[in-house]
Design an enzyme around this catalytic site. Structure first.
Site, PDB file in Angstrom:
ATOM      1  N   CYS A   1       9.826   4.587  12.652  1.00 43.69           N
ATOM      2  CA  CYS A   1      10.344   3.266  12.279  1.00 43.69           C
ATOM      3  C   CYS A   1      11.887   3.261  12.283  1.00 43.69           C
ATOM      4  O   CYS A   1      12.522   4.181  11.788  1.00 43.69           O
ATOM      5  CB  CYS A   1       9.808   2.884  10.900  1.00 43.69           C
TER       6      CYS A   1
ATOM      7  N   CYS B   1       0.709 -10.717  -0.917  1.00 36.69           N
ATOM      8  CA  CYS B   1       0.675  -9.463  -1.662  1.00 36.69           C
ATOM      9  C   CYS B   1       2.093  -8.906  -1.637  1.00 36.69           C
ATOM     10  O   CYS B   1       2.619  -8.581  -0.571  1.00 36.69           O
ATOM     11  CB  CYS B   1      -0.291  -8.492  -0.975  1.00 36.69           C
TER      12      CYS B   1
ATOM     13  N   CYS C   1      -6.626  -2.873   4.583  1.00 34.25           N
ATOM     14  CA  CYS C   1      -5.235  -3.199   4.868  1.00 34.25           C
ATOM     15  C   CYS C   1      -4.668  -2.300   5.965  1.00 34.25           C
ATOM     16  O   CYS C   1      -4.677  -1.073   5.831  1.00 34.25           O
ATOM     17  CB  CYS C   1      -4.410  -3.061   3.594  1.00 34.25           C
TER      18      CYS C   1
ATOM     19  N   CYS D   1      10.903   6.207   2.441  1.00 30.57           N
ATOM     20  CA  CYS D   1       9.787   6.175   3.387  1.00 30.57           C
ATOM     21  C   CYS D   1       9.735   7.348   4.360  1.00 30.57           C
ATOM     22  O   CYS D   1      10.666   7.587   5.141  1.00 30.57           O
ATOM     23  CB  CYS D   1       9.816   4.872   4.177  1.00 30.57           C
TER      24      CYS D   1
ATOM     25  N   CYS E   1      -6.201  -7.422   5.463  1.00 36.57           N
ATOM     26  CA  CYS E   1      -4.802  -7.509   5.083  1.00 36.57           C
ATOM     27  C   CYS E   1      -3.985  -6.733   6.113  1.00 36.57           C
ATOM     28  O   CYS E   1      -4.493  -5.798   6.738  1.00 36.57           O
ATOM     29  CB  CYS E   1      -4.641  -6.891   3.701  1.00 36.57           C
TER      30      CYS E   1
ATOM     31  N   CYS F   1      14.654   2.700   4.966  1.00 37.81           N
ATOM     32  CA  CYS F   1      14.125   2.667   3.593  1.00 37.81           C
ATOM     33  C   CYS F   1      14.125   4.099   3.036  1.00 37.81           C
ATOM     34  O   CYS F   1      13.416   4.968   3.568  1.00 37.81           O
ATOM     35  CB  CYS F   1      12.709   2.107   3.598  1.00 37.81           C
TER      36      CYS F   1
ATOM     37  N   ARG G   1      -2.133  -4.265  -8.706  1.00 32.71           N
ATOM     38  CA  ARG G   1      -2.702  -3.062  -8.081  1.00 32.71           C
ATOM     39  C   ARG G   1      -1.971  -1.795  -8.504  1.00 32.71           C
ATOM     40  O   ARG G   1      -0.762  -1.666  -8.318  1.00 32.71           O
ATOM     41  CB  ARG G   1      -2.659  -3.216  -6.545  1.00 32.71           C
TER      42      ARG G   1
HETATM   43  N1  SAM Z   1       6.855  -1.373   7.694  1.00 37.20           N
HETATM   44  C1  SAM Z   1       6.300  -2.367   6.876  1.00 37.20           C
HETATM   45  C2  SAM Z   1       7.175  -2.746   5.709  1.00 37.20           C
HETATM   46  O1  SAM Z   1       8.054  -1.995   5.343  1.00 37.20           O
HETATM   47  O2  SAM Z   1       6.950  -3.829   5.162  1.00 37.20           O
HETATM   48  C3  SAM Z   1       4.913  -2.009   6.330  1.00 37.20           C
HETATM   49  C4  SAM Z   1       4.597  -0.592   5.892  1.00 37.20           C
HETATM   50  S1  SAM Z   1       5.540   0.037   4.526  1.00 37.20           S
HETATM   51  C5  SAM Z   1       5.165   1.756   4.571  1.00 37.20           C
HETATM   52  C6  SAM Z   1       4.719  -0.651   3.106  1.00 37.20           C
HETATM   53  C7  SAM Z   1       5.210  -0.304   1.728  1.00 37.20           C
HETATM   54  O3  SAM Z   1       4.861   1.010   1.378  1.00 37.20           O
HETATM   55  C8  SAM Z   1       6.698  -0.334   1.467  1.00 37.20           C
HETATM   56  O4  SAM Z   1       7.185  -1.623   1.271  1.00 37.20           O
HETATM   57  C9  SAM Z   1       6.805   0.470   0.193  1.00 37.20           C
HETATM   58  O5  SAM Z   1       6.743  -0.378  -0.932  1.00 37.20           O
HETATM   59  C10 SAM Z   1       5.586   1.389   0.242  1.00 37.20           C
HETATM   60  N2  SAM Z   1       5.990   2.796   0.355  1.00 37.20           N
HETATM   61  C11 SAM Z   1       6.454   3.416   1.451  1.00 37.20           C
HETATM   62  N3  SAM Z   1       6.748   4.709   1.199  1.00 37.20           N
HETATM   63  C12 SAM Z   1       6.461   4.917  -0.101  1.00 37.20           C
HETATM   64  C13 SAM Z   1       6.579   6.046  -0.972  1.00 37.20           C
HETATM   65  N4  SAM Z   1       7.050   7.197  -0.546  1.00 37.20           N
HETATM   66  N5  SAM Z   1       6.185   5.906  -2.259  1.00 37.20           N
HETATM   67  C14 SAM Z   1       5.703   4.713  -2.692  1.00 37.20           C
HETATM   68  N6  SAM Z   1       5.585   3.619  -1.926  1.00 37.20           N
HETATM   69  C15 SAM Z   1       5.963   3.703  -0.653  1.00 37.20           C
HETATM   70  C1  DTB Z   2       1.824  -0.876  -1.166  1.00 34.89           C
HETATM   71  O1  DTB Z   2       2.456  -1.521  -2.024  1.00 34.89           O
HETATM   72  N1  DTB Z   2       1.586   0.418  -1.213  1.00 34.89           N
HETATM   73  C2  DTB Z   2       0.884   0.861  -0.023  1.00 34.89           C
HETATM   74  C3  DTB Z   2       0.628  -0.471   0.729  1.00 34.89           C
HETATM   75  N2  DTB Z   2       1.321  -1.431  -0.067  1.00 34.89           N
HETATM   76  C4  DTB Z   2       0.971  -0.605   2.150  1.00 34.89           C
HETATM   77  C5  DTB Z   2       1.613   1.904   0.748  1.00 34.89           C
HETATM   78  C6  DTB Z   2       1.959   3.112  -0.080  1.00 34.89           C
HETATM   79  C7  DTB Z   2       2.542   4.099   0.839  1.00 34.89           C
HETATM   80  C8  DTB Z   2       2.825   5.421   0.164  1.00 34.89           C
HETATM   81  C9  DTB Z   2       3.441   6.385   1.096  1.00 34.89           C
HETATM   82  C10 DTB Z   2       2.603   6.766   2.280  1.00 34.89           C
HETATM   83  O2  DTB Z   2       1.400   7.076   2.118  1.00 34.89           O
HETATM   84  O3  DTB Z   2       3.138   6.807   3.396  1.00 34.89           O
HETATM   85 FE1  SF4 Z   3       9.714   1.286   8.228  1.00 34.90          FE
HETATM   86 FE2  SF4 Z   3       8.839   2.652   6.137  1.00 34.90          FE
HETATM   87 FE3  SF4 Z   3      10.742   0.833   5.830  1.00 34.90          FE
HETATM   88 FE4  SF4 Z   3       8.231   0.030   6.412  1.00 34.90          FE
HETATM   89  S1  SF4 Z   3       8.903   1.070   4.544  1.00 34.90           S
HETATM   90  S2  SF4 Z   3      10.142  -0.709   7.313  1.00 34.90           S
HETATM   91  S3  SF4 Z   3       7.584   1.746   7.713  1.00 34.90           S
HETATM   92  S4  SF4 Z   3      10.911   2.729   7.019  1.00 34.90           S
END
Ligand code: SAM
Ligand code: DTB
Ligand code: SF4
Length: 328
Positions: free
Chosen positions: A54, A190, A98, A61, A130, A58, A262
């Site tokens: 990506c 959501c 989802c 992430c 979702c 973030c 959730r």
């Molecule tokens: N790329 C899209 C976005 O950012 O909206 C969708 C996927 S993204 C991985 C969805 C959500 O996962 C993020 O908004 C964040 O709140 C959660 N997330 C990602 N990495 C995480 C982590 N290490 N711990 C907890 N939540 C995480």
């Molecule tokens: C949300 O709030 N938590 C989920 C879902 N929406 C997409 C994602 C959590 C991701 C945790 C890190 C991972 O497994 O990559």
């Molecule tokens: Fe990309 Fe992760 Fe950010 Fe979603 S949360 S936009 S997958 S870097």
């Protein structure tokens, strides 16, 4: 009688959030019982249909291309493969499926056409479908709605003030705009956030205020505890305590009484008693299955035991009463 309010002030929310913990749990549990069956918990399954690579930054992430994590970049999954995963999820008791993609935003290309096919396929299985695909235009939201999309996940993650410390490649207003586009397309919203990223309590309260003062409250609010992943800037963040999760959950429950709250990422580091406290405080939804998107989650067996022990029952699909989102 509790009324639904969209004019919460930070002071009011802060007073709720900071009250003695047992009073807060009691208030959360009371509001919860007024609006929901406290034994009922929604079971959702996540699937990462496009993993890694990506362009966003973030800090939490593991899927951001610029950090060196163990996540392998994969191309978009095939429709058939996704539908078979959805069937497995349904058979193991999930009512919401989802699909997540490591995209900054949706592009009008062949990959989006494939996602549309996935949405169509899952919606015919009788599960709430979702997606979480990053930013959406109004037209893309409408296309997803027409394909049968039930809900869209798009997290605010934290407060407007702290946002720039976590993400620099997009703005808080970009996030709000997508939420607006989703709402306009009459898709269930959501949106929630993450705690444990180094934010202050004020930031948690600030995020809750933004969510609770949207024109309509999101139908679901995920509360994630940061899963610190090696290679990301937040890899060394200390674990959030269960009391912080409980405070977030109870406060969200009290200010957004109808919303599904959730208990999302972070359950692998919580025992049964800690999760029970979260349900007592007002959580009524979880992600099930041994993986979230890329990180571990308690397995089906462990959750089955938890449901038995706590005498919980899974919530049926499509229970939301709103005529706008009902598809039957
Ligand atoms: N790329 C899209 C976005 O950012 O909206 C969708 C996927 S993204 C991985 C969805 C959500 O996962 C993020 O908004 C964040 O709140 C959660 N997330 C990602 N990495 C995480 C982590 N290490 N711990 C907890 N939540 C995480
Ligand atoms: C949300 O709030 N938590 C989920 C879902 N929406 C997409 C994602 C959590 C991701 C945790 C890190 C991972 O497994 O990559
Ligand atoms: Fe990309 Fe992760 Fe950010 Fe979603 S949360 S936009 S997958 S870097």
């Amino acid at each position: 009688m509790t009324t639904i309010r969209n004019n919460w002030t930070r002071e009011e929310i802060s007073e709720i959030y900071n009250q003695p913990i047992l009073n807060l749990i009691y208030q959360g549990a009371t509001v919860h019982r007024e609006f929901h069956d406290p034994q009922e918990v929604q079971v959702c399954t996540l699937l990462s249909v496009k993993t890694g690579g990506c362009p966003e930054d973030c800090s939490y992430c593991p899927q951001a291309a610029r950090y060196h994590t163990d996540v392998k970049v994969e191309k978009l999954m095939e429709v058939k493969e996704v539908l078979s995963k959805a069937m497995e999820a349904k058979e193991s008791g999930s009512t919401r499926f989802c699909m997540g993609a490591a995209w900054r935003e949706v592009r009008d290309n062949r990959d989006f056409d494939k996602v549309i096919e996935m949405v169509k396929g899952v919606s015919t299985m009788g599960m709430e479908v979702c997606c979480t695909l990053g930013m959406l235009t109004p037209e893309q939201a409408q296309k997803l709605k027409d394909a049968g999309l039930y809900a869209y996940n798009h997290n605010l993650d934290t407060s407007k003030e702290f946002y720039n410390d976590i993400i620099s490649t997009r703005t808080y207003d970009d996030r709000l705009e997508t939420l607006e586009n989703v709402r306009e397309a009459k898709i269930s919203v959501c949106s929630g956030g993450i705690i444990g990223m180094g934010e202050q309590e004020e930031d948690r309260i600030g995020m809750l205020q933004v969510l609770a003062t949207l024109k309509e409250h999101p139908e679901s609010v995920p509360v994630n505890a940061l899963v610190p992943v090696e290679g990301t800037p937040l890899e060394d963040q200390p674990k959030v305590s269960v009391w912080e999760m409980v405070r977030m959950i109870a406060t969200a429950r009290i200010i957004m009484p109808k919303t599904m709250i959730r208990l999302s990422a972070g359950r692998v580091r919580m025992n049964l008693e800690e999760q029970a406290l979260c349900f007592l405080a007002g959580a009524n939804s979880i992600f099930a299955g041994d993986k979230l998107l890329t990180t571990p989650n308690p397995g089906t067996l462990q959750d089955r035991e938890m449901f038995q022990k706590l005498e919980l029952k899974p919530r049926a699909a499509y229970k939301e009463k709103s005529p706008k989102t009902a598809i039957f």
